[in-house]
Design a protein around this motif. Structure first.
Motif, PDB file in Angstrom:
ATOM      1  N   LEU A 140       0.851  -1.189   0.000  1.00  0.00           N
ATOM      2  CA  LEU A 140       0.000   0.000   0.000  1.00  0.00           C
ATOM      3  C   LEU A 140       0.886   1.238   0.000  1.00  0.00           C
ATOM      4  CD1 LEU A 140      -2.671  -1.104   2.659  1.00  0.00           C
ATOM      5  CD2 LEU A 140      -2.614  -1.565   0.189  1.00  0.00           C
ATOM      6  N   GLY A 141       1.009   1.867  -1.156  1.00  0.00           N
ATOM      7  CA  GLY A 141       1.851   3.060  -1.275  1.00  0.00           C
ATOM      8  C   GLY A 141       1.108   4.329  -0.898  1.00  0.00           C
ATOM      9  N   GLY A 142      -0.201   4.373  -1.221  1.00  0.00           N
ATOM     10  CA  GLY A 142      -0.979   5.563  -0.933  1.00  0.00           C
ATOM     11  C   GLY A 142      -0.536   6.737  -1.795  1.00  0.00           C
ATOM     12  N   PRO A 143      -0.769   7.990  -1.348  1.00  0.00           N
ATOM     13  CA  PRO A 143      -1.534   8.309  -0.140  1.00  0.00           C
ATOM     14  C   PRO A 143      -3.027   8.111  -0.385  1.00  0.00           C
ATOM     15  CG  PRO A 143      -0.910  10.326  -1.279  1.00  0.00           C
ATOM     16  CD  PRO A 143      -0.277   9.203  -2.047  1.00  0.00           C
ATOM     17  N   PHE A 144      -3.757   7.868   0.706  1.00  0.00           N
ATOM     18  CA  PHE A 144      -5.188   7.628   0.611  1.00  0.00           C
ATOM     19  C   PHE A 144      -6.011   8.659   1.361  1.00  0.00           C
ATOM     20  CE2 PHE A 144      -3.139   3.292   0.720  1.00  0.00           C
ATOM     21  CZ  PHE A 144      -3.230   3.062  -0.654  1.00  0.00           C
ATOM     22  N   GLY A 145      -5.374   9.629   2.014  1.00  0.00           N
ATOM     23  CA  GLY A 145      -6.061  10.527   2.932  1.00  0.00           C
ATOM     24  C   GLY A 145      -6.929  11.587   2.288  1.00  0.00           C
TER      25      GLY A 145
END
Length: 348
Positions: A245-250
């Motif tokens: 999971l590299g993201g970012p997901f925010g």
């Protein structure tokens, strides 16, 4: 031939071996007509500030370098460095803006007040720097607009990665489906989304390892939380992971303008990686060289993990294509080329 200039690379960070500093150091060593002097802190607490400033004063009198580069993250000492290096060119790595983080990342009345005070000091740092290094084009424009400082001063240099010991990193030999995330669980990373998805998938044989100071408490044996690991141990986890999971997901203002360091690291290791979309085309293609999803969307992350779980045979080629993209766009050679353009602007 012209006499080589001397450039002093200054690292003053709680983790002096942080990947950003190492990548910049490697890029500096590729620059022709420059002799590199490195100042790196040995102390990791507050003493590091005094250590580096004293070393810098001694160096200014002893060798008087032509150019100074204050690396990530040097905000705390930047104004002192500028005074010590007065009359010389200074490059500054503004990879993370404290003011923007305080004002827009998980804001509160107290953080908003502090950001108003830090704005003035950060503006002076940027204004008095001759060249400012960031990472992406979006980030470059964002900081330039916010502080009203000429865009010409800013140059993008990707974060890069610590490269694996071999060019061919083996796929996970564990029969389990292992999903890995590591990071500081800042708002931009979307740690709450990652954790909620992991909890919702606990009935499946999908095993999550979350490395970092996670505030969430797992209710399933399929979720492991580890506060901290040495890099060598982290490398082992990456190699054993089926999906990263590299993201970012925010979906925060900052997350919309960055490619995370862990993303580069996973791509370098040829791992299938879930990446959060930003408004900059750097070559990420969904289900070709990564899994590319919308930020701030729990359903999108869950769907991507389930797709990877149900299509495990495709992950090896996605990882290989991701490594090819890394080699062409984010490797040491590519970053050295970006840095060369920034150094060329220093000479103008």
């Amino acid at each position: 031939m012209p006499t080589p200039k001397t450039i002093c690379h200054i690292v003053c960070y709680r983790d002096p071996d942080y990947v950003r500093g190492e990548v910049i150091a490697r890029a500096l060593r590729t620059q022709q007509n420059y002799h590199i002097v490195e100042l790196k802190n040995k102390y990791k607490g507050p003493l590091r500030y005094f250590e580096i400033l004293l070393k810098l004063i001694a160096l200014r009198f002893r060798k008087n370098p032509d150019v100074y580069f204050l690396g990530f993250r040097g905000h705390e000492i930047a104004l002192f460095v500028r005074l010590i290096t007065f009359g010389k060119k200074m490059l500054f790595d503004s990879l993370v803006s404290p003011t923007l983080s305080l004002r827009f990342e998980s804001p509160s009345p107290l953080k908003s007040l502090i950001s108003k005070m830090t704005f003035f000091f950060e503006y002076l740092i940027l204004h008095w720097s001759d060249v400012i290094i960031v990472d992406t084009e979006i980030h470059r424009k964002r900081i330039s607009d916010f502080f009203n400082i000429s865009l010409k001063k800013f140059h993008g240099v990707y974060v890069g990665a610590k490269v694996p010991n071999s060019h061919l990193v083996p796929l996970a030999n564990d029969t389990r489906f292992n999903v890995l995330f590591f990071g500081s669980f800042l708002p931009l990373h979307g740690g709450d989304i990652i954790f909620e998805v992991a909890e919702e998938l606990k009935a499946l044989p999908i095993y999550f390892t979350l490395v970092g100071k996670c505030k969430f408490k797992p209710t399933s044996k399929n979720i492991s939380v580890i506060d901290w690991l040495e890099y060598s141990a982290l490398t082992t986890l990456i190699e054993k992971s089926s999906l990263c999971l590299g993201g970012p997901f925010g979906n925060t203002p900052q997350s919309q303008s960055v490619i995370t360091g862990k993303t580069f690291q996973f791509l370098a290791f040829a791992k299938a990686t879930i990446i959060g979309k930003i408004e900059e085309d750097v070559g990420f293609k969904d289900k070709t060289n990564c899994l590319y999803i919308d930020q701030g969307c729990k359903a999108s992350l869950k769907q991507a993990i389930l797709w990877a779980y149900n299509n495990r045979s495709a992950l090896g080629e996605i990882g290989n294509q991701g490594r090819d993209l890394y080699n062409s766009s984010f490797s040491d050679r590519a970053i050295a080329s970006q840095f060369q353009r920034a150094m060329a602007s220093e000479c103008k």
